[in-house]
Design a protein around this motif. Structure first.
Motif, short mmCIF file in Angstrom:
data_model
loop_
_atom_site.label_atom_id
_atom_site.label_comp_id
_atom_site.label_asym_id
_atom_site.label_seq_id
_atom_site.Cartn_x
_atom_site.Cartn_y
_atom_site.Cartn_z
N TYR A 46 0.77 -1.44 -0.05
CA TYR A 46 0.05 0.01 0.05
C TYR A 46 0.79 1.21 -0.21
O TYR A 46 0.72 2.23 -0.73
CB TYR A 46 -0.72 0.02 1.22
N VAL A 47 1.87 1.33 0.68
CA VAL A 47 2.80 2.33 0.90
C VAL A 47 3.51 2.62 -0.39
O VAL A 47 3.76 3.85 -0.82
CB VAL A 47 3.61 2.30 2.14
N ARG A 48 3.90 1.73 -1.27
CA ARG A 48 4.67 1.70 -2.24
C ARG A 48 3.79 2.53 -3.30
O ARG A 48 4.16 3.58 -3.94
CB ARG A 48 5.09 0.46 -2.85
N GLY A 49 2.66 2.18 -3.22
CA GLY A 49 1.39 2.52 -4.35
C GLY A 49 1.40 4.08 -3.87
O GLY A 49 1.10 4.84 -4.80
N TYR A 291 4.89 1.94 -12.21
CA TYR A 291 5.10 1.23 -10.86
C TYR A 291 6.29 0.31 -11.31
O TYR A 291 7.21 0.06 -10.31
CB TYR A 291 4.00 0.32 -10.66
N GLN A 292 6.28 -0.47 -12.31
CA GLN A 292 7.51 -1.17 -12.62
C GLN A 292 8.92 -0.38 -12.81
O GLN A 292 9.75 -1.14 -12.31
CB GLN A 292 7.30 -2.10 -13.93
N GLN A 297 8.76 -4.41 -10.39
CA GLN A 297 7.86 -5.38 -9.90
C GLN A 297 6.38 -4.99 -10.47
O GLN A 297 6.19 -3.79 -10.74
CB GLN A 297 7.77 -6.11 -8.58
N LEU A 298 5.72 -5.99 -10.64
CA LEU A 298 4.20 -5.80 -11.05
C LEU A 298 3.43 -5.22 -9.82
O LEU A 298 3.75 -5.72 -8.57
CB LEU A 298 3.54 -7.03 -11.61
#
Length: 378
Positions: A46-49, A291-292, A297-298
């Motif tokens: 969640y934090v990455r997004g 994102y990649q 990564q996906l």
């Protein structure tokens, strides 16, 4: 940092004059997620997004010329820890808005804090259906409910998996119990008989007793409500027991973390989720590419959830022309956000709708979309 631009209809680009009377420092958004403990894989996703969304916004000038800054606290998916995190973010960090707190029981506890301080709270994950039925005036949810998923996909699951008997397994919290209850209700209405209902605690590593009972019952299918760490251990032990029962459920089943941890043990599992990286659409293609590039990564459902939650909040702050909590709350009701997985709006109760959900099957380490459906207004 360069990003592909997403076309977002309905986005109101206010000029910096709208924020002239506001402080000149960054606009702070408080985030409460499980960064340690058995749900840490998912909270970190969640934090990455969320960070990707904020980086894109800041790269394009921020909001009214002000940069956006995330203030992140670890709630561990525990109500008490999440409440402490909310108090710190509101009282010490002076955030005007909160996002969190992942597990439905933790979010329910934070809702009372947000209501007390009149601070908007957006959950992009918590899916227990009754959270928006508590009469809260500052709570919003941009996530699917398990009741919605059960209603949308139970008939397809019962037919495709030829289910006559089902065992139910869930983590022993509000979300796990709610997911089991919702799917059991709709499958029972289709004539599918319940033969077992068992719950486990977060962080469980030995499912021997539970799986011994499951093997003896030999149901046509087993429904599981679990996140990455717990679910991956359960699925691997299920395969070690030689249990060939068809597995379906809700949680983190379709994420790359889960598939990577389970390997071949995840083959054939069905998952009802709001997002997978191979959903159709230009906005999703752009999101996946960005994102990649950033994380190699996906993205999965929780990465997308963090990304969508931040964009919804930042657009609300922009519409409000202010970082005052009540103005942000009022602007959230006017949400009209085009996301990688559909179109988000809110009801008068703060319930999100309009976005897409999917039923997928894991095949060869990838998610195969069985069907995709738009969420109707409740």
């Amino acid at each position: 940092m360069k990003f592909i631009t997403l076309s977002i209809s309905g986005l109101l680009f206010l000029n910096s004059a709208a924020f002239a009377a506001q402080p000149s420092g960054p606009i702070r958004i408080g985030v409460i997620q499980p960064l340690t403990g058995s749900v840490a894989y998912n909270g970190q996703a969640y934090v990455r997004g969320a960070r990707l969304a904020v980086a894109q916004r800041n790269a394009s000038g921020g909001i009214g010329g002000r940069q956006v800054e995330l203030q992140i606290e670890d709630g561990q998916c525990q109500p008490a820890n999440s409440v402490n995190a909310a108090e710190k973010l509101i009282q010490r960090n002076k955030v005007p808005v909160l996002a969190g707190a992942f597990c439905s029981s933790a979010t329910a506890a934070v809702m009372a804090v947000a209501e007390k301080y009149k601070i908007p709270l957006l959950s992009g994950v918590s899916s227990k259906a009754d959270l928006t039925e508590k009469g809260m005036k500052y709570f919003f949810r941009s996530a699917e409910t398990d009741r919605l998923m059960a209603k949308t996909f139970s008939k397809i699951l019962a037919g495709d998996l030829k289910l006559k008997t089902v065992a139910y397994i869930g983590v022993n919290d509000d979300w796990g119990r709610g997911g089991v209850e919702d799917f059991e209700k709709y499958l029972n209405e289709l004539g599918v008989k319940s033969v077992m209902k068992e719950y486990f605690d977060h962080g469980t590593t030995d499912y021997y007793t539970l799986l011994t009972k499951l093997r003896a019952l030999n149901p046509d299918g087993v429904f599981v409500a679990a996140e990455t760490q717990d679910g991956s251990i359960l699925v691997k032990q299920l395969k070690e027991f030689g249990i060939e029962t068809k597995v379906f459920g809700v949680g983190s089943w379709a994420t790359s973390d889960f598939i990577g941890l389970t390997g071949e043990a995840s083959e054939g599992i069905y998952a009802a989720v709001p997002y997978v990286s191979n959903m159709k659409g230009d906005r999703n293609e752009a999101f996946v590419e960005n994102y990649q590039k950033q994380y190699k990564q996906l993205p999965g459902k929780y990465d997308a959830s963090g990304y969508n939650s931040m964009n919804i909040l930042m657009q609300a702050i922009e519409r409000a022309g202010s970082d005052q909590p009540e103005k942000i709350r009022d602007a959230l009701y006017k949400t009209d956000y085009e996301a990688p997985n559909g179109h988000f709006r809110f009801t008068e109760k703060g319930e999100g709708y309009g976005f897409d959900t999917v039923l997928v099957q894991i095949q060869g380490g990838k998610t195969n979309v069985i069907t995709q459906a738009q969420t109707d207004k409740p």
